[in-house]
Design an enzyme around this catalytic site. Structure first.
Site, PDB file in Angstrom:
ATOM      1  CB  SER A 256      -0.912   0.037   1.191  1.00 43.18           C
ATOM      2  OG  SER A 256      -2.082   0.585   0.785  1.00 43.18           O
ATOM      3  CE  LYS A 260       0.078   5.405  -1.709  1.00 41.48           C
ATOM      4  NZ  LYS A 260      -1.117   4.786  -2.586  1.00 41.48           N
ATOM      5  CD1 TRP A 347      -7.965   3.400  -1.749  1.00 35.84           C
ATOM      6  CD2 TRP A 347      -9.644   4.559  -2.667  1.00 35.84           C
ATOM      7  NE1 TRP A 347      -7.857   4.869  -1.593  1.00 35.84           N
ATOM      8  CE2 TRP A 347      -8.758   5.444  -1.947  1.00 35.84           C
ATOM      9  CE3 TRP A 347     -10.492   5.171  -3.495  1.00 35.84           C
ATOM     10  CZ2 TRP A 347      -9.011   6.677  -1.939  1.00 35.84           C
ATOM     11  CZ3 TRP A 347     -10.890   6.555  -3.480  1.00 35.84           C
ATOM     12  CH2 TRP A 347     -10.176   7.413  -2.663  1.00 35.84           C
ATOM     13  CG  HIS A 398      -5.666  -2.385   0.707  1.00 38.08           C
ATOM     14  ND1 HIS A 398      -4.905  -1.998  -0.468  1.00 38.08           N
ATOM     15  CD2 HIS A 398      -5.303  -1.562   1.541  1.00 38.08           C
ATOM     16  CE1 HIS A 398      -4.110  -1.134  -0.142  1.00 38.08           C
ATOM     17  NE2 HIS A 398      -4.205  -1.027   1.076  1.00 38.08           N
TER      18      HIS A 398
HETATM   19  C1  GCU Z   1      -5.465   4.745   1.646  1.00 38.57           C
HETATM   20  C2  GCU Z   1      -4.745   5.550   0.652  1.00 38.57           C
HETATM   21  C3  GCU Z   1      -3.788   4.878  -0.354  1.00 38.57           C
HETATM   22  C4  GCU Z   1      -3.055   3.956   0.530  1.00 38.57           C
HETATM   23  C5  GCU Z   1      -3.770   2.971   1.834  1.00 38.57           C
HETATM   24  C6  GCU Z   1      -2.907   2.388   2.499  1.00 38.57           C
HETATM   25  O1  GCU Z   1      -6.300   3.933   1.294  1.00 38.57           O
HETATM   26  O2  GCU Z   1      -5.850   6.199   0.098  1.00 38.57           O
HETATM   27  O3  GCU Z   1      -3.239   5.545  -1.435  1.00 38.57           O
HETATM   28  O4  GCU Z   1      -2.301   2.992  -0.446  1.00 38.57           O
HETATM   29  O5  GCU Z   1      -4.199   4.107   2.411  1.00 38.57           O
HETATM   30  O6  GCU Z   1      -1.550   2.704   2.785  1.00 38.57           O
HETATM   31  O7  GCU Z   1      -3.436   1.310   3.142  1.00 38.57           O
END
Ligand code: GCU
Length: 417
Positions: A256, A260, A347, A398
Site C-alpha cells: 500500500s 509506493k 481503490w 487490500h
Molecule cells: C489509503 C490511501 C492509499 C494507501 C492506503 C494504505 O487507502 O488512499 O493510497 O495506499 O491508504 O496505505 O493502506
C-alpha cells in the site's frame, strides 16, 4: 472557527471520495507520455541511451514533480546491534534489533530495524526488506521485540491507544510477515516501523528525518513517501556492513502506501536487486491517468504530506503530468520487479497497476530481457511472470497475505537462490 474548518475539510474529503469513479467506461481517453522519447524529442533505442540519458530524465521528473528530491545534508550514521531472545526460532535463526542512528547538529533520529536471519549462513543470505505500519512488535509475537515509540497510523485496532502501540499490539500484524515461510526458503527478513523514519501525519515536516535539516521542504523537496524510501536506503547501507548478508540480493517490498515507498526506493537506489509493490495503487504502481478509484486529487487532499508540493498542481489535471506510473516501473529495469493487486481493492485500481507493469516492457526489451506476452490483466489468482516482470491479482481485499508472499518468494528464487 477551528471546528468550521474541520467540517469543511471533512466535507471536501467526503465529496472527493464519493465522487470517485469505478466505472471503466467512464475513464476519459488519454495519451501516456512517451517512455522512450527523450526530453528533446529523440527516440531512445539503446541501453546506453536509456542508462546515460533517458533514465535520469525520468527520475528527475518524478523527483521534482511528484515524490520530491532529498536535499543535500550531512549526517553521521551509526549501527548498534542488540540480540533479541527468540527461543521459538529453535536455533534455526537469529533475531536482532539494529539501531540505525542518524545524527547531526539538528538532532538524532533512531530507526529500529528488526532483523531475522537464518543461522549458520556463509555470508550469502538474501533478505526481504520492508517497512511496517504498526511497529516491529506487531510483525511478530515474540515478547522481547521493542515496542514502537513513534506515531502509529490509524487507531482503530486493539493494542493501540492515541496512535501509540501497547503490549497488546504484539503480533497483531504477523499474518503480513510469514516469518517461518521466509526463513524456510532461505531468506532473511528486515523491517522498520515507517514512523521511525517519518511519522505519517501532516506535521509540517517537523518530525522524523525531515527534522535533521535546517529548513522545511520547498515545493520540489521530499514528502513522507520520499523520506520512507530514503530510510530504506539507510537500511541498505547497513546491509553492506553485515557480512552475513549478501547486499546484492536485497528485495525491497512494501504494501500500500509502503509499496509506493518501496517503488520509489527501488527507482532511486539501484542497490535494491528486486522490487515488490503490493497493492500500492495511486502514486504507486497504478496509472494516474486512468482516474479510477483513488485519484491524484483524492490522495493529495487526504494525505497532503505524502508527495512534494509540486504534485498538488496536478489535482484533477492528470493529463498534464509529464510522467505516468509505467515510467516509474521502467526505472527498475533491468532488475526484476513484481506488482501485485487484490481483486476487491478497486481503490488501488488493479487493472491500472497491471497496465503500468506491462507498459514498462519496452525498457526490459532494450536490455534483451523477456517481457510479459499478454497485455490482458491475468485472471484472479493466476500469477504470471516473464522472469523479470511478475504480476498477480489475488482474490480478496487490500492486504498482504501468505499467498502474496508465496508468489514473491517463487519470483525471488529465480534470481537469488
Ligand atoms: C489509503 C490511501 C492509499 C494507501 C492506503 C494504505 O487507502 O488512499 O493510497 O495506499 O491508504 O496505505 O493502506
Amino acid at each position: 472557527m477551528k471546528n468550521a474548518l474541520l467540517i469543511l475539510v471533512i466535507m471536501t474529503m467526503h465529496s472527493i471520495m464519493s465522487a470517485q469513479n469505478y466505472d471503466e467506461s467512464k475513464i476519459p481517453p488519454f495519451t501516456l507520455p512517451e517512455l522512450l522519447v527523450n526530453n528533446s524529442g529523440h527516440r531512445i533505442t539503446t541501453v546506453e541511451g536509456w542508462e546515460n540519458q533517458r533514465r535520469g530524465e525520468i527520475l528527475k521528473i518524478f523527483s521534482d514533480q511528484m515524490y520530491g528530491k532529498v536535499p543535500d545534508f550531512e549526517y553521521e550514521i551509526t549501527y548498534d546491534l542488540r540480540p533479541v531472545e527468540a527461543p521459538e526460532l529453535a536455533g534455526k535463526a537469529t533475531m536482532e534489533e539494529v539501531m540505525i542512528s542518524l545524527s547531526n547538529a539538528n538532532g538524532k533520529v533512531d530507526l529500529t530495524m528488526l532483523l531475522i536471519l537464518p543461522a549458520n549462513t556463509q555470508g550469502n543470505v538474501p533478505v526481504f526488506l520492508g517497512l511496517n505500519f504498526r511497529g516491529n512488535q506487531a510483525t511478530n509475537t515474540n515478547p522481547n521485540i521493542t515496542i514502537a515509540k513513534n506515531y502509529i497510523i490509524g487507531d482503530d485496532r486493539p493494542g493501540y491507544i492515541d496512535h501509540r502501540a501497547t503490549e497488546e499490539s504484539r503480533g497483531t500484524a504477523a499474518s503480513r510477515w510469514p516469518l517461518e515461510l521466509i526463513l524456510e526458503k532461505g531468506y532473511g527478513l528486515a523491517t522498520i516501523h515507517c514512523g521511525d523514519i517519518d511519522p505519517d501525519f501532516d506535521d509540517g515536516f517537523e518530525n522524523g528525518v525531515h527534522a535533521l535539516l535546517d529548513s522545511r521542504p520547498v515545493a520540489d523537496e521530499w514528502g513522507t513517501i520520499a523520506a520512507w524510501a530514503w530510510g530504506l536506503s539507510r537500511a541498505m547501507d547497513y546491509f553492506e556492513t553485515d557480512d552475513r548478508i549478501d547486499p546484492n540480493k536485497v528485495a525491497v517490498i512494501g504494501h500500500s502506501r509502503l509499496g509506493k515507498a518501496s517503488l520509489w526506493a527501488g527507482a532511486n537506489d539501484q542497490r535494491f536487486a528486486l522490487v515488490i509493490s503490493n497493492d500500492s495503487g495511486c502514486g504507486g504502481a497504478a496509472l494516474s491517468r486512468r482516474r479510477i478509484g483513488e485519484t491524484v486529487e483524492a490522495i493529495n487532499t487526504r494525505f497532503p504530506h505524502w508527495f512534494c508540493r509540486n504534485f498538488h498542481q496536478y489535482n484533477d489535471r492528470e493529463d498534464e503530468l509529464p510522467i505516468d506510473q509505467h515510467m516509474l516501473i521502467a526505472l527498475m529495469a533491468p532488475r526484476p520487479v513484481y506488482v501485485a493487486s487484490a481483486q476487491e481493492d478497486q481503490w488501488a485500481d488493479p487493472k491500472g497497476e497491471f497496465r503500468s507493469l506491462y507498459l514498462a516492457s519496452p525498457v526490459y526489451q532494450l536490455f534483451g530481457l523477456p517481457v510479459l506476452q499478454n497485455q490482458q490483466q491475468p485472471e484472479v489468482d493466476k500469477p504470471v511472470d516473464s522472469g523479470f516482470q511478475g504480476y498477480h491479482v489475488r482474490s480478496g481485499g487490500h492486504d498482504i497475505t501468505r499467498y502474496d508472499w508465496d508468489q514473491y518468494i517463487k519470483f525471488a528464487d529465480k534470481h537469488f537462490q
